[in-house]
Design a protein around this motif. Structure first.
Motif, PDB file in Angstrom:
ATOM      1  N   ASP A   1      21.328  51.543  37.445  1.00 33.14           N
ATOM      2  CA  ASP A   1      21.936  51.593  38.756  1.00 33.14           C
ATOM      3  C   ASP A   1      22.758  50.165  39.086  1.00 33.14           C
ATOM      4  O   ASP A   1      23.887  50.433  39.734  1.00 33.14           O
ATOM      5  CB  ASP A   1      21.327  52.417  40.039  1.00 33.14           C
ATOM      6  CG  ASP A   1      20.703  53.618  39.753  1.00 33.14           C
ATOM      7  OD1 ASP A   1      21.413  54.594  39.065  1.00 33.14           O
ATOM      8  OD2 ASP A   1      19.224  53.529  40.001  1.00 33.14           O
TER       9      ASP A   1
ATOM     10  N   THR B   1      29.888  47.996  32.251  1.00 36.63           N
ATOM     11  CA  THR B   1      30.905  48.899  32.732  1.00 36.63           C
ATOM     12  C   THR B   1      31.436  49.744  31.853  1.00 36.63           C
ATOM     13  O   THR B   1      31.310  51.128  31.886  1.00 36.63           O
ATOM     14  CB  THR B   1      32.048  48.319  33.432  1.00 36.63           C
ATOM     15  OG1 THR B   1      31.262  47.254  34.362  1.00 36.63           O
ATOM     16  CG2 THR B   1      32.899  49.146  34.062  1.00 36.63           C
ATOM     17  N   ARG B   2      31.933  49.556  30.608  1.00 34.15           N
ATOM     18  CA  ARG B   2      32.753  50.337  29.567  1.00 34.15           C
ATOM     19  C   ARG B   2      31.914  50.999  28.537  1.00 34.15           C
ATOM     20  O   ARG B   2      31.885  52.325  28.493  1.00 34.15           O
ATOM     21  CB  ARG B   2      33.512  49.167  28.889  1.00 34.15           C
ATOM     22  CG  ARG B   2      34.641  48.631  29.834  1.00 34.15           C
ATOM     23  CD  ARG B   2      35.832  49.338  30.061  1.00 34.15           C
ATOM     24  NE  ARG B   2      36.588  48.681  31.013  1.00 34.15           N
ATOM     25  CZ  ARG B   2      37.659  47.718  30.603  1.00 34.15           C
ATOM     26  NH1 ARG B   2      37.697  47.688  29.307  1.00 34.15           N
ATOM     27  NH2 ARG B   2      38.362  47.078  31.524  1.00 34.15           N
ATOM     28  N   GLN B   3      30.874  50.252  28.307  1.00 36.42           N
ATOM     29  CA  GLN B   3      29.857  50.803  27.247  1.00 36.42           C
ATOM     30  C   GLN B   3      28.782  51.888  27.879  1.00 36.42           C
ATOM     31  O   GLN B   3      28.344  52.842  27.423  1.00 36.42           O
ATOM     32  CB  GLN B   3      29.254  49.963  26.375  1.00 36.42           C
ATOM     33  CG  GLN B   3      28.671  50.390  25.072  1.00 36.42           C
ATOM     34  CD  GLN B   3      29.236  50.770  23.969  1.00 36.42           C
ATOM     35  OE1 GLN B   3      30.487  50.362  24.100  1.00 36.42           O
ATOM     36  NE2 GLN B   3      28.633  51.641  23.154  1.00 36.42           N
ATOM     37  N   PHE B   4      28.059  51.444  29.038  1.00 35.82           N
ATOM     38  CA  PHE B   4      27.060  51.939  29.549  1.00 35.82           C
ATOM     39  C   PHE B   4      27.426  52.770  31.118  1.00 35.82           C
ATOM     40  O   PHE B   4      26.596  53.457  31.345  1.00 35.82           O
ATOM     41  CB  PHE B   4      25.968  51.070  29.732  1.00 35.82           C
ATOM     42  CG  PHE B   4      25.265  50.760  28.332  1.00 35.82           C
ATOM     43  CD1 PHE B   4      24.824  51.369  27.526  1.00 35.82           C
ATOM     44  CD2 PHE B   4      25.857  49.113  27.987  1.00 35.82           C
ATOM     45  CE1 PHE B   4      24.193  50.775  26.199  1.00 35.82           C
ATOM     46  CE2 PHE B   4      25.117  48.767  26.654  1.00 35.82           C
ATOM     47  CZ  PHE B   4      24.521  49.458  25.902  1.00 35.82           C
ATOM     48  N   THR B   5      28.634  52.552  31.558  1.00 34.63           N
ATOM     49  CA  THR B   5      28.958  53.128  32.607  1.00 34.63           C
ATOM     50  C   THR B   5      28.090  52.943  33.648  1.00 34.63           C
ATOM     51  O   THR B   5      27.585  53.768  34.602  1.00 34.63           O
ATOM     52  CB  THR B   5      29.110  54.754  32.477  1.00 34.63           C
ATOM     53  OG1 THR B   5      29.588  55.044  31.270  1.00 34.63           O
ATOM     54  CG2 THR B   5      29.967  55.378  33.446  1.00 34.63           C
ATOM     55  N   VAL B   6      27.706  51.795  33.902  1.00 29.87           N
ATOM     56  CA  VAL B   6      26.611  51.288  34.993  1.00 29.87           C
ATOM     57  C   VAL B   6      27.488  51.297  36.271  1.00 29.87           C
ATOM     58  O   VAL B   6      28.730  50.741  36.331  1.00 29.87           O
ATOM     59  CB  VAL B   6      26.154  49.910  34.685  1.00 29.87           C
ATOM     60  CG1 VAL B   6      25.261  49.549  35.634  1.00 29.87           C
ATOM     61  CG2 VAL B   6      25.267  49.936  33.492  1.00 29.87           C
ATOM     62  N   PRO B   7      26.906  52.106  37.330  1.00 28.38           N
ATOM     63  CA  PRO B   7      27.803  52.151  38.602  1.00 28.38           C
ATOM     64  C   PRO B   7      28.210  50.785  39.357  1.00 28.38           C
ATOM     65  O   PRO B   7      29.350  50.711  39.875  1.00 28.38           O
ATOM     66  CB  PRO B   7      26.798  53.070  39.702  1.00 28.38           C
ATOM     67  CG  PRO B   7      26.017  53.810  38.439  1.00 28.38           C
ATOM     68  CD  PRO B   7      25.722  52.606  37.360  1.00 28.38           C
ATOM     69  N   ARG B   8      27.360  49.708  39.310  1.00 27.95           N
ATOM     70  CA  ARG B   8      27.489  48.724  40.061  1.00 27.95           C
ATOM     71  C   ARG B   8      27.206  47.374  39.277  1.00 27.95           C
ATOM     72  O   ARG B   8      26.174  47.466  38.534  1.00 27.95           O
ATOM     73  CB  ARG B   8      26.810  48.621  41.329  1.00 27.95           C
ATOM     74  CG  ARG B   8      27.081  47.443  42.331  1.00 27.95           C
ATOM     75  CD  ARG B   8      26.579  47.612  43.602  1.00 27.95           C
ATOM     76  NE  ARG B   8      26.881  46.649  44.575  1.00 27.95           N
ATOM     77  CZ  ARG B   8      27.890  46.521  45.215  1.00 27.95           C
ATOM     78  NH1 ARG B   8      28.888  47.513  44.931  1.00 27.95           N
ATOM     79  NH2 ARG B   8      28.398  45.533  45.963  1.00 27.95           N
TER      80      ARG B   8
ATOM     81  N   GLN C   1      37.489  43.464  38.447  1.00 31.06           N
ATOM     82  CA  GLN C   1      37.570  44.676  37.950  1.00 31.06           C
ATOM     83  C   GLN C   1      37.990  44.782  36.388  1.00 31.06           C
ATOM     84  O   GLN C   1      37.341  45.806  35.475  1.00 31.06           O
ATOM     85  CB  GLN C   1      38.236  45.825  38.532  1.00 31.06           C
ATOM     86  CG  GLN C   1      37.652  46.385  39.975  1.00 31.06           C
ATOM     87  CD  GLN C   1      36.338  46.977  39.788  1.00 31.06           C
ATOM     88  OE1 GLN C   1      36.080  47.391  38.763  1.00 31.06           O
ATOM     89  NE2 GLN C   1      35.416  47.078  40.691  1.00 31.06           N
TER      90      GLN C   1
ATOM     91  N   GLY D   1      35.100  44.405  34.467  1.00 32.61           N
ATOM     92  CA  GLY D   1      33.778  45.415  35.009  1.00 32.61           C
ATOM     93  C   GLY D   1      33.046  44.764  36.194  1.00 32.61           C
ATOM     94  O   GLY D   1      32.199  45.163  36.245  1.00 32.61           O
TER      95      GLY D   1
ATOM     96  N   ASP E   1      31.830  44.213  39.686  1.00 32.94           N
ATOM     97  CA  ASP E   1      32.303  44.640  41.260  1.00 32.94           C
ATOM     98  C   ASP E   1      32.217  43.715  42.167  1.00 32.94           C
ATOM     99  O   ASP E   1      32.910  43.414  43.293  1.00 32.94           O
ATOM    100  CB  ASP E   1      31.441  45.880  41.403  1.00 32.94           C
ATOM    101  CG  ASP E   1      31.599  46.814  40.661  1.00 32.94           C
ATOM    102  OD1 ASP E   1      32.660  47.595  40.659  1.00 32.94           O
ATOM    103  OD2 ASP E   1      30.565  47.349  39.944  1.00 32.94           O
TER     104      ASP E   1
END
Length: 206
Positions: free
Chosen positions: A55, A75-82, A98, A101, A103
């Protein structure tokens, strides 16, 4: 919360220790196998990587280039929210946004507690360190080469009334604060206090 922290140098294990104490599921990773082996058994966290279900990712290495790449992949490869990333060189701050990636960009000089709050986006994650309901705070102070406390024992430090040294973090590891322990540059102390101010605590060591 599931958190993955990249970088097992000075900062990463401290973040891992606090997040784990707050009952989060924490994984700490590092490219240095010797460092990972050194920490094995000393932290209540996993020392194997796995970002797919995280998360939160905290990029806390000592190299800005590594932190940016970690953030981008998270962010791009694993789409982690934060994603929170440490900025070691202030001149690189403009990169930590951003587009890479990130935050939350956290300057290297930010105190540990504030850094964790910024990374998690929720102060209740470190509620164990903000015991305001009991009238107790945990205050962090660092020993620099110029600190008057360098070379002195903990027993020789005159603390404000109502303040107790909870732990000394040395080389990334929490250490039991024995009275005979001599302070060194780079040591970080967590002091529990129900009355003393942050300024009073810092003054005792600087």
């Amino acid at each position: 919360m599931r958190a993955l922290i990249a970088g097992a140098g000075r900062l990463g294990p401290q973040i891992a220790q606090v997040l784990a104490a707050a009952r989060n599921d924490v994984t700490l990773v590092d490219v240095d196998e010797d460092r990972v082996a050194e920490l094995d058994g000393h932290l209540p966290v996993r020392l194997l990587a796995g970002a797919l279900t995280a998360d939160l990712v905290v990029a806390a290495t000592g190299e800005d280039e590594d932190n940016l790449v970690i953030s981008l992949l998270a962010t791009r490869q694993f789409t982690v929210p934060r994603v929170a990333a440490r900025v070691n060189d202030a001149e690189n701050t403009w990169l930590f946004d951003q587009s890479w990636g990130v935050d939350t960009a956290v300057p290297a000089a930010t105190p540990l507690i504030s850094l964790i709050e910024e990374a998690t986006g929720a102060t209740d994650t470190v509620a164990l360190l903000r015991l305001s309901k009991a009238g107790v705070d945990v205050i962090e102070t660092a020993i620099t080469p110029e600190s008057s406390a360098v070379g002195r024992t903990l027993a020789g430090i005159r603390l404000p009334t109502g303040a107790v040294i909870a732990t000394v973090i040395r080389d990334g590891r929490p250490t039991v604060p024995a009275p005979e322990m001599r302070l060194q540059p780079g040591d970080e102390l967590l002091i529990v206090s129900h009355a003393a101010t942050e300024q009073e605590i810092h003054a005792a060591f600087q």
